[in-house]
Structure formats: structure tokens, C-alpha cells
Design a protein around this motif. Structure first.
Motif, PDB file in Angstrom:
ATOM      1  N   ALA A   1       0.822  -1.209   0.000  1.00  0.00           N
ATOM      2  CA  ALA A   1       0.000   0.000   0.000  1.00  0.00           C
ATOM      3  C   ALA A   1       0.860   1.265   0.000  1.00  0.00           C
ATOM      4  N   GLU A   2       2.015   1.201   0.614  1.00  0.00           N
ATOM      5  CA  GLU A   2       2.901   2.352   0.723  1.00  0.00           C
ATOM      6  C   GLU A   2       3.827   2.506  -0.476  1.00  0.00           C
ATOM      7  N   ALA A   3       4.149   1.414  -1.144  1.00  0.00           N
ATOM      8  CA  ALA A   3       5.153   1.410  -2.215  1.00  0.00           C
ATOM      9  C   ALA A   3       4.909   2.440  -3.321  1.00  0.00           C
ATOM     10  N   PRO A   4       3.701   2.566  -3.867  1.00  0.00           N
ATOM     11  CA  PRO A   4       3.511   3.550  -4.943  1.00  0.00           C
ATOM     12  C   PRO A   4       3.827   4.985  -4.511  1.00  0.00           C
ATOM     13  N   GLY A   5       3.506   5.323  -3.290  1.00  0.00           N
ATOM     14  CA  GLY A   5       3.793   6.657  -2.784  1.00  0.00           C
ATOM     15  C   GLY A   5       5.282   6.912  -2.613  1.00  0.00           C
ATOM     16  N   LEU A   6       6.050   5.839  -2.484  1.00  0.00           N
ATOM     17  CA  LEU A   6       7.496   5.952  -2.351  1.00  0.00           C
ATOM     18  C   LEU A   6       8.210   5.842  -3.692  1.00  0.00           C
ATOM     19  N   GLY A   7       7.442   5.657  -4.759  1.00  0.00           N
ATOM     20  CA  GLY A   7       8.047   5.522  -6.084  1.00  0.00           C
ATOM     21  C   GLY A   7       8.569   4.131  -6.390  1.00  0.00           C
ATOM     22  N   ILE A   8       8.193   3.163  -5.571  1.00  0.00           N
ATOM     23  CA  ILE A   8       8.607   1.780  -5.795  1.00  0.00           C
ATOM     24  C   ILE A   8       7.660   1.143  -6.801  1.00  0.00           C
TER      25      ILE A   8
ATOM     26  N   SER B   1     -12.033  -0.840  -7.677  1.00  0.00           N
ATOM     27  CA  SER B   1     -10.692  -0.947  -7.087  1.00  0.00           C
ATOM     28  C   SER B   1      -9.623  -1.079  -8.165  1.00  0.00           C
ATOM     29  N   VAL B   2      -9.893  -1.889  -9.161  1.00  0.00           N
ATOM     30  CA  VAL B   2      -8.942  -2.064 -10.265  1.00  0.00           C
ATOM     31  C   VAL B   2      -8.753  -0.742 -11.000  1.00  0.00           C
ATOM     32  N   GLU B   3      -9.833  -0.034 -11.261  1.00  0.00           N
ATOM     33  CA  GLU B   3      -9.735   1.252 -11.949  1.00  0.00           C
ATOM     34  C   GLU B   3      -8.983   2.282 -11.099  1.00  0.00           C
ATOM     35  N   SER B   4      -9.173   2.246  -9.792  1.00  0.00           N
ATOM     36  CA  SER B   4      -8.442   3.161  -8.910  1.00  0.00           C
ATOM     37  C   SER B   4      -6.940   2.899  -8.966  1.00  0.00           C
ATOM     38  N   LEU B   5      -6.565   1.633  -8.968  1.00  0.00           N
ATOM     39  CA  LEU B   5      -5.149   1.287  -9.074  1.00  0.00           C
ATOM     40  C   LEU B   5      -4.577   1.761 -10.406  1.00  0.00           C
ATOM     41  N   ARG B   6      -5.306   1.527 -11.478  1.00  0.00           N
ATOM     42  CA  ARG B   6      -4.837   1.960 -12.794  1.00  0.00           C
ATOM     43  C   ARG B   6      -4.714   3.480 -12.868  1.00  0.00           C
ATOM     44  N   ALA B   7      -5.632   4.192 -12.222  1.00  0.00           N
ATOM     45  CA  ALA B   7      -5.592   5.655 -12.227  1.00  0.00           C
ATOM     46  C   ALA B   7      -4.335   6.183 -11.529  1.00  0.00           C
ATOM     47  N   GLU B   8      -3.784   5.386 -10.620  1.00  0.00           N
ATOM     48  CA  GLU B   8      -2.542   5.772  -9.933  1.00  0.00           C
ATOM     49  C   GLU B   8      -1.311   5.290 -10.687  1.00  0.00           C
ATOM     50  N   GLY B   9      -1.523   4.696 -11.860  1.00  0.00           N
ATOM     51  CA  GLY B   9      -0.385   4.257 -12.675  1.00  0.00           C
ATOM     52  C   GLY B   9       0.130   2.871 -12.360  1.00  0.00           C
ATOM     53  N   ILE B  10      -0.665   2.092 -11.635  1.00  0.00           N
ATOM     54  CA  ILE B  10      -0.245   0.739 -11.287  1.00  0.00           C
ATOM     55  C   ILE B  10      -0.809  -0.224 -12.335  1.00  0.00           C
ATOM     56  N   PRO B  11       0.068  -0.954 -13.020  1.00  0.00           N
ATOM     57  CA  PRO B  11      -0.429  -1.932 -13.987  1.00  0.00           C
ATOM     58  C   PRO B  11      -1.205  -3.050 -13.296  1.00  0.00           C
ATOM     59  N   VAL B  12      -2.381  -3.330 -13.802  1.00  0.00           N
ATOM     60  CA  VAL B  12      -3.228  -4.400 -13.254  1.00  0.00           C
ATOM     61  C   VAL B  12      -3.564  -5.343 -14.382  1.00  0.00           C
TER      62      VAL B  12
END
Length: 50
Positions: free
Chosen positions: A11-18, A39-50
Motif C-alpha cells: 500500500a505504501e510502495a507507490p507513494g514511495l516511487g517503488i 478498485s482495479v480502476e483506482s489502481l490503474r488511475a494511480e499508474g499501477i499496472p493491473v
């Protein structure tokens, strides 16, 4: 809020640039639920590949 230490780190990793890649493995009934899709769309909106 995370239930485990591992989830807390994820949960913390994206905010740290990991870089994080999420690969959900759910059954078709769960995958059709609106909360799961949001939830999947929220992750994608933050740039996390799902």
C-alpha cells in the motif's frame, strides 16, 4: 489500513516511487462485482499496472 505487514508495504510502495504490479486472481463472480472493478480502476488511475 492493511491487515498484514506485506499488504502495508504494498500500500505504501507507490507513494514511495517503488514499482508495483498487481495481478488479481479471482473467480468470475467476484470479478463482475462493482467494488472489485472500481478498485482495479483506482489502481490503474494511480499508474499501477493491473
Amino acid at each position: 489500513m492493511a491487515d498484514t505487514y506485506a499488504l502495508g508495504l504494498l500500500a505504501e510502495a507507490p507513494g514511495l516511487g517503488i514499482p508495483v504490479v498487481i495481478l488479481p486472481f479471482v473467480n468470475s463472480a467476484f470479478a463482475t462485482r462493482a467494488p472489485f472493478r472500481r478498485s482495479v480502476e483506482s489502481l490503474r488511475a494511480e499508474g499501477i499496472p493491473v
